[in-house]
Scaffold this motif. Structure first.
Motif, short mmCIF file in Angstrom:
data_model
loop_
_atom_site.label_atom_id
_atom_site.label_comp_id
_atom_site.label_asym_id
_atom_site.label_seq_id
_atom_site.Cartn_x
_atom_site.Cartn_y
_atom_site.Cartn_z
N ILE A 167 0.82 -1.21 0.00
CA ILE A 167 0.00 0.00 0.00
C ILE A 167 0.85 1.25 0.00
O ILE A 167 0.52 2.25 -0.63
N SER A 168 1.98 1.19 0.69
CA SER A 168 2.81 2.38 0.84
C SER A 168 4.18 2.22 0.17
O SER A 168 4.45 2.83 -0.87
N ALA A 169 5.05 1.39 0.73
CA ALA A 169 6.44 1.34 0.29
C ALA A 169 6.59 0.83 -1.14
O ALA A 169 7.35 1.40 -1.93
N ASN A 170 5.88 -0.24 -1.50
CA ASN A 170 6.04 -0.79 -2.85
C ASN A 170 5.55 0.15 -3.95
O ASN A 170 6.25 0.40 -4.93
N PRO A 171 4.33 0.71 -3.84
CA PRO A 171 3.92 1.69 -4.85
C PRO A 171 4.81 2.93 -4.88
O PRO A 171 5.01 3.53 -5.94
N LYS A 220 6.30 -2.59 -6.97
CA LYS A 220 7.65 -2.03 -6.94
C LYS A 220 8.15 -1.70 -8.34
O LYS A 220 9.05 -0.90 -8.51
N GLY A 221 7.60 -2.40 -9.35
CA GLY A 221 8.05 -2.19 -10.71
C GLY A 221 7.36 -1.05 -11.40
O GLY A 221 7.58 -0.83 -12.61
N ALA A 273 7.87 5.41 4.49
CA ALA A 273 6.70 5.55 3.62
C ALA A 273 5.41 5.64 4.44
O ALA A 273 4.32 5.69 3.86
N GLY A 274 5.53 5.68 5.76
CA GLY A 274 4.36 5.71 6.62
C GLY A 274 3.39 6.85 6.38
O GLY A 274 2.18 6.67 6.54
N PRO A 275 3.87 8.06 6.01
CA PRO A 275 2.92 9.16 5.76
C PRO A 275 1.86 8.84 4.70
O PRO A 275 0.78 9.43 4.71
N ILE A 276 2.16 7.88 3.80
CA ILE A 276 1.17 7.49 2.80
C ILE A 276 0.00 6.79 3.49
O ILE A 276 -1.17 7.07 3.19
N VAL A 277 0.29 5.90 4.42
CA VAL A 277 -0.76 5.18 5.13
C VAL A 277 -1.62 6.13 5.95
O VAL A 277 -2.84 5.98 6.03
N ARG A 278 -0.98 7.13 6.54
CA ARG A 278 -1.72 8.07 7.39
C ARG A 278 -2.45 9.14 6.57
O ARG A 278 -3.17 9.96 7.14
#
Length: 547
Positions: free
Chosen positions: A322-326, A414-415, A497-502
């Motif tokens: 949801i966050s780091a890979n995208p 990730k790709g 990448a946590g700010p994406i989740v929040r």
């Protein structure tokens, strides 16, 4: 990413990733009976849902498909109520069967005006490639030479006063004697003898003999990829003499990548040496001569098109996809739009999204190579009673990644979204600008080892649970999927990448920030956490089944 967010409170509590999804992700622990507003309707949770786990947006009957990221990721094995939590007890692995057509994928390149004309400071090699680091390698052709490589490691560290573990050694002495060692503190402050060299990397492995001819050939191809890597100035190689991975086999593999003989390669054979003392003496002279020559190369500006990002995930959690890979996919897309390259690996973690990747292949031959490699890998697994669907680890499952297809759909993010321009078998060199697919296992270090072997000069590694993985030649940046991990393991995490989740930052904004960090790392102005910890992991893939 088209996502619907529960809005029953100011804080984001759940996320529906794609409009076609019939499950959503809990972003925090949610109790049974909790009412959520999702897509203009109210949903009451039937079960307690732990954060990172998924719950249904509609009632499912046995055989109904589970959709996430807009693709099939599983199938219900028993009735699941609306708002019910899904897990291995009620959902099994399943994938879509779309008949994808190569070249049918339409890619809209991201806006990269901010980075147009930017450069990084790299090491320009005689073959035209540019390195993000400058190291000398010491490599054994066979495991019998591992001990001599370790002798060289200790001798070089002592001679250069460059022991990465000096602080731990000091700690051990203090624990044993209760006294410090002032000489270490003085030595640690001494200037580097070769300021333009990032160090000597000593590789060890368990291969080179006792396996098949194909195993020996694969090892030599991988080692050649490291010797000819743009981050490598040259190499000292130790051979026993009688092993299957013969010197001529390695030389032939190097010549394929370096036909003009531009890379320095010194090989020493112990069975042809008059003594171990002579072997060590000659190898040390090779290393120190190599360092002196490498030190004459300085960083110079290079276009971003000379960057090749290898992308990897390990210790994934329910937020990784949801966050780091995208986020990493956004960086890859930006770099490809700038003329650079990305390499997506881990074929077992692409199971379930093959049809999407086929559609992204630029032509039928590229797509067919991908089909052949992934099918051959799957058949090999089946021959020994394994299956790609066995890929999720216990840690993955505890964090809500309950099927391989679910894990794969998130891993493939990730790709990015750009076209696939080439498909590489294990240890093959990356040659075309753009996104490539590389056949590797899902094992973190085996795959990261292969990414560098195929030419990635910088690696982005996403993690939700935390892993210290690094690489001997390519800097590895670790991206945390959640802020709690980034805080708790700050000594190994480079980017949060946590700010994406929040809901505080969108993927595009953070992708610009992460690409900027990539440029700083490639220029040597930022040293990754793995580099600071001397985390130089190297594990060749013995071409068996490694999920």
């Amino acid at each position: 990413m088209n996502a619907s967010i529960a809005t029953d409170s100011p804080a984001r509590v759940s996320l529906r990733i794609h409009p076609r999804d019939n499950v959503a992700v809990a972003l925090t622990d949610l109790p049974a009976g909790r009412e959520l507003e999702i897509d203009d309707r109210t949903l009451r949770l039937a079960d307690n849902v732990r954060h990172k786990h998924k719950f249904t947006l509609e009632a499912l009957s046995p055989g109904d498909i589970v959709t996430m990221y807009g693709v099939v990721v599983g199938k219900a094995t028993r009735p699941i109520a609306e708002g019910g939590v899904i897990g291995t007890d009620n959902v099994a692995h399943a994938t879509g069967d779309d008949d994808a057509r190569p070249g049918s994928h339409v890619w809209t390149a991201p806006e990269v005006k901010r980075f147009q004309g930017q450069t990084f400071d790299g090491y320009h090699r005689a073959d035209g490639r540019v390195g993000t680091a400058n190291v000398w390698l010491v490599i054994p052709l066979v495991f019998c030479e591992n001990r001599n490589v370790e002798v060289l490691r200790q001798c070089v560290a002592d001679a250069l006063g460059d022991d990465p573990y000096r602080n731990y050694k000091r700690m051990a002495r203090q624990m044993l004697t209760g006294e410090g060692d002032k000489s270490d503190a003085i030595e640690a402050e001494a200037p580097r003898r070769f300021p333009n060299v990032d160090g000597v990397r000593f590789l060890t492995h368990t291969l080179g003999c006792g396996g098949t001819d194909d195993d020996a050939q694969a090892l030599c191809q991988l080692l050649a990829g490291y010797i000819c890597h743009p981050n490598v100035a040259g190499a000292t190689v130790l051979s026993l003499g009688c092993q299957k991975a013969q010197i001529q086999m390695l030389k032939a593999a190097v010549a394929e990548r370096d036909p003009l003989g531009l890379r320095t390669l010194d090989i020493f054979d112990q069975q042809s040496s008059p003594s171990e003392d002579a072997l060590i003496r000659h190898a040390l002279q090779s290393i120190f001569d190599g360092l002196a020559a490498a030190d004459r190369i300085t960083r110079q500006p290079a276009p971003l098109s000379q960057l090749t990002l290898g992308v990897e995930c390990g210790g994934s959690d329910g937020f990784s996809g949801i966050s780091a890979n995208p986020l990493v996919g956004g960086v890859v897309d930006r770099l490809v739009a700038l003329g650079g390259s990305g390499i997506l690996s881990e074929f077992p973690e692409l199971c379930g999204v093959e049809h999407e990747l086929v559609a992204r292949c630029i032509d039928e031959p590229t797509a067919e190579r991908f089909r052949q490699l992934i099918q051959a890998y799957q058949h090999h697994a089946e021959a020994v009673g394994a299956d790609f669907a066995m890929n999720p680890s216990p840690g993955n499952i505890r964090d809500g990644l309950i099927t391989d297809a679910m894990k794969s759909a998130g891993a493939a993010k990730k790709g990015g979204d750009s076209p696939v321009v080439e498909v590489l078998d294990y240890a093959e060199p990356h040659r075309r600008a753009g996104l490539g697919l590389l056949c590797t296992p899902g094992n973190d270090v085996e795959s990261t080892t292969a990414l560098a072997g195929s030419g990635a000069n910088l690696i982005l590694f996403t993690t939700g649970l935390g892993t210290p993985t690094g690489n001997p030649v390519a800097p590895v940046l670790k991206i945390a999927s959640n802020s709690e991990l980034a805080r708790r393991m700050s000594d190994i995490i480079d980017f949060d990448a946590g700010p994406i989740v929040r809901g505080e930052r969108d993927i595009g904004e953070l992708a610009d920030d992460l690409l900027t960090l990539c440029i700083e790392t490639a220029s040597g102005r930022y040293q990754s956490r793995a580099q600071r910890l001397s985390q130089h992991d190297f594990i060749p893939w013995k071409r068996g089944v490694s999920l």
